[in-house]
Design a protein around this motif. Structure first.
Motif, mmCIF file in Angstrom:
data_model
loop_
_atom_site.group_PDB
_atom_site.id
_atom_site.type_symbol
_atom_site.label_atom_id
_atom_site.label_comp_id
_atom_site.label_asym_id
_atom_site.label_seq_id
_atom_site.Cartn_x
_atom_site.Cartn_y
_atom_site.Cartn_z
ATOM 1 N N LEU A 1 -15.205 1.814 -1.553
ATOM 2 C CA LEU A 1 -13.949 2.553 -1.506
ATOM 3 C C LEU A 1 -12.819 1.554 -1.577
ATOM 4 C CD1 LEU A 1 -16.021 4.628 -0.239
ATOM 5 C CD2 LEU A 1 -14.090 5.524 1.066
ATOM 6 N N ASP A 2 -11.900 1.763 -2.496
ATOM 7 C CA ASP A 2 -10.746 0.882 -2.662
ATOM 8 C C ASP A 2 -9.472 1.643 -2.322
ATOM 9 O OD1 ASP A 2 -12.328 -1.238 -3.517
ATOM 10 O OD2 ASP A 2 -12.104 -0.731 -5.642
ATOM 11 N N ASN A 3 -8.914 1.341 -1.141
ATOM 12 C CA ASN A 3 -7.614 1.867 -0.745
ATOM 13 C C ASN A 3 -7.556 3.401 -0.849
ATOM 14 O OD1 ASN A 3 -5.121 0.958 0.303
ATOM 15 N ND2 ASN A 3 -4.113 1.382 -1.650
ATOM 16 N N VAL A 4 -8.580 4.055 -0.322
ATOM 17 C CA VAL A 4 -8.693 5.510 -0.460
ATOM 18 C C VAL A 4 -7.850 6.219 0.599
ATOM 19 C CG1 VAL A 4 -10.251 7.478 -0.197
ATOM 20 C CG2 VAL A 4 -10.939 5.497 -1.564
ATOM 21 N N THR A 5 -6.978 7.099 0.125
ATOM 22 C CA THR A 5 -6.165 7.957 0.988
ATOM 23 C C THR A 5 -6.435 9.411 0.615
ATOM 24 O OG1 THR A 5 -4.410 6.324 1.318
ATOM 25 C CG2 THR A 5 -3.799 8.637 1.593
ATOM 26 N N LYS A 6 -6.559 10.250 1.640
ATOM 27 C CA LYS A 6 -6.711 11.677 1.402
ATOM 28 C C LYS A 6 -5.748 12.422 2.298
ATOM 29 C CE LYS A 6 -8.398 15.543 -0.160
ATOM 30 N NZ LYS A 6 -8.202 15.959 -1.580
ATOM 31 N N SER A 7 -4.844 13.179 1.672
ATOM 32 C CA SER A 7 -3.843 13.950 2.405
ATOM 33 C C SER A 7 -3.961 15.420 2.055
ATOM 34 C CB SER A 7 -2.434 13.445 2.070
ATOM 35 O OG SER A 7 -2.279 12.088 2.433
ATOM 36 N N TYR A 8 -3.553 16.251 2.998
ATOM 37 C CA TYR A 8 -3.547 17.694 2.799
ATOM 38 C C TYR A 8 -2.144 18.222 3.102
ATOM 39 C CZ TYR A 8 -8.610 17.099 3.167
ATOM 40 O OH TYR A 8 -9.913 16.685 2.997
ATOM 41 N N GLY A 9 -1.723 19.253 2.380
ATOM 42 C CA GLY A 9 -0.403 19.841 2.618
ATOM 43 C C GLY A 9 0.698 19.013 1.995
ATOM 44 N N SER A 10 1.920 19.385 2.296
ATOM 45 C CA SER A 10 3.080 18.683 1.732
ATOM 46 C C SER A 10 4.240 18.750 2.707
ATOM 47 C CB SER A 10 3.483 19.303 0.389
ATOM 48 O OG SER A 10 3.816 20.670 0.549
ATOM 49 N N GLY A 11 5.208 17.901 2.480
ATOM 50 C CA GLY A 11 6.402 17.882 3.312
ATOM 51 C C GLY A 11 6.085 17.599 4.765
ATOM 52 N N SER A 12 6.726 18.315 5.664
ATOM 53 C CA SER A 12 6.537 18.092 7.100
ATOM 54 C C SER A 12 5.150 18.529 7.567
ATOM 55 C CB SER A 12 7.607 18.852 7.895
ATOM 56 O OG SER A 12 7.517 20.247 7.639
ATOM 57 N N ALA A 13 4.466 19.348 6.747
ATOM 58 C CA ALA A 13 3.125 19.821 7.103
ATOM 59 C C ALA A 13 2.036 18.912 6.550
ATOM 60 C CB ALA A 13 2.916 21.240 6.588
ATOM 61 N N ARG A 14 2.418 17.843 5.910
ATOM 62 C CA ARG A 14 1.444 16.940 5.293
ATOM 63 C C ARG A 14 0.623 16.226 6.367
ATOM 64 N NH1 ARG A 14 1.104 14.740 0.169
ATOM 65 N NH2 ARG A 14 0.085 12.699 -0.033
ATOM 66 N N VAL A 15 -0.684 16.216 6.190
ATOM 67 C CA VAL A 15 -1.601 15.541 7.115
ATOM 68 C C VAL A 15 -2.423 14.530 6.328
ATOM 69 C CG1 VAL A 15 -3.580 15.803 8.652
ATOM 70 C CG2 VAL A 15 -1.769 17.535 8.637
ATOM 71 N N THR A 16 -2.461 13.290 6.804
ATOM 72 C CA THR A 16 -3.243 12.249 6.158
ATOM 73 C C THR A 16 -4.546 12.067 6.936
ATOM 74 O OG1 THR A 16 -1.277 11.112 5.331
ATOM 75 C CG2 THR A 16 -3.310 9.824 5.455
ATOM 76 N N ALA A 17 -5.649 12.517 6.334
ATOM 77 C CA ALA A 17 -6.953 12.450 6.998
ATOM 78 C C ALA A 17 -7.610 11.092 6.824
ATOM 79 C CB ALA A 17 -7.861 13.548 6.459
ATOM 80 N N LEU A 18 -7.393 10.456 5.679
ATOM 81 C CA LEU A 18 -7.830 9.078 5.435
ATOM 82 C C LEU A 18 -6.627 8.286 4.982
ATOM 83 C CD1 LEU A 18 -11.244 9.238 3.502
ATOM 84 C CD2 LEU A 18 -10.869 8.714 5.925
ATOM 85 N N ASP A 19 -6.482 7.081 5.531
ATOM 86 C CA ASP A 19 -5.260 6.307 5.295
ATOM 87 C C ASP A 19 -5.613 4.918 4.784
ATOM 88 O OD1 ASP A 19 -2.728 5.284 5.269
ATOM 89 O OD2 ASP A 19 -2.367 5.496 7.420
#
Length: 256
Positions: free
Chosen positions: A21-39
């Motif tokens: 895995l190279d610099n993998v980020t996974k986010s859900y939602g957008s704006g103020s509701a955005r959640v980053t599950a993998l950073d």
């Protein structure tokens, strides 16, 4: 702060990585509701290793498995299995790649009730239009202790035996990586330990790469190493782990 060292890609022994895995980020939602599950997760795991992934609730374990196994697309970054960039494949091609090159073992056995043990094991080959190598299938059934149960159906098996069928099914395609998600969660302690030994043997004797997500320190202690997640980031690792050392690390992580 934990006492164990943070994991960086170069710190995990690497020789032709089975999974990267190279610099993998996974986010859900957008704006103020955005959640980053993998950073920005990066790691490389060698072939023929047994790695456990652990962390507090909400740490990103399930998201890691889904992205690493090609079940979900990362928001950014790349996922590689061998020399294939799985994250760059289109959905249909990614599905075909998983079918041919990835094995799965889940808490729920996901067996077809109308099929025999042997038919369940060879189902991935049938779906791929491949002819089963009889000798290989017999070897796999023998390795998981099911050679005399090949004509039974799931309803005739115990939970531990059904999980053995799931492991055999994961092995039959000679996958690049086997992902196990809480594989002993529905089993009693003794049966769970037998299943963990099978996964360890798959790594050491059959040359498979096994990545297991678990919340159980005793289960994780069967692995060669444990990688810890906290708030979507890798927070540390233990090589040749013991249940006691894992419990201490998890306690420290819970205080973050």
């Amino acid at each position: 702060m934990t006492s164990f060292a943070p994991v960086h890609p170069q710190q995990v022994p690497v020789s032709q990585p089975a999974l990267r895995l190279d610099n993998v980020t996974k986010s859900y939602g957008s704006g103020s509701a955005r959640v980053t599950a993998l950073d920005a997760v990066s790691l490389a795991l060698p072939a023929q290793g047994f790695t456990a992934i652990m962390g507090p609730s909400g740490s990103g374990k399930s998201t890691f498995l889904h992205c690493a196994a090609g079940l979900d697309q990362p928001t950014s970054g790349s996922v590689w299995m061998g020399d294939t960039q799985v994250s760059a494949l289109k959905p249909k091609a990614r599905t075909m790649f998983r079918r041919d090159h990835v094995g799965f073992v889940f808490q729920a056995y996901n067996l077809m009730s109308s099929l025999t043990v042997e038919q369940n094991v060879t189902l991935p080959l049938l779906l791929a239009g491949r002819t089963a190598d009889r000798g290989h299938v017999e070897q796999i059934l023998e390795s998981v202790g099911l050679s005399r149960m090949n004509r039974r159906r799931p309803a005739e098996l115990s939970g531990g035996q059904q999980q053995r069928v799931a492991i055999a099914r994961a092995l039959v395609t000679r996958p690049g990586v086997i992902f196990a998600d809480e594989p002993t969660g529905a089993l009693d302690s003794r049966t769970g330990q037998q299943i963990l030994l099978l996964l360890r043997d798959a790594s050491r004797e059959l040359g498979q790469t096994v990545v297991m997500v678990t919340h159980d320190p005793i289960a994780a202690a069967r692995a060669d190493r444990v990688l810890f997640l906290a708030s979507g980031r890798f927070a540390g690792h233990l090589d040749a782990p013991t249940a006691g050392a894992i419990e201490k690390s998890l306690t420290d992580l819970g205080q973050w």
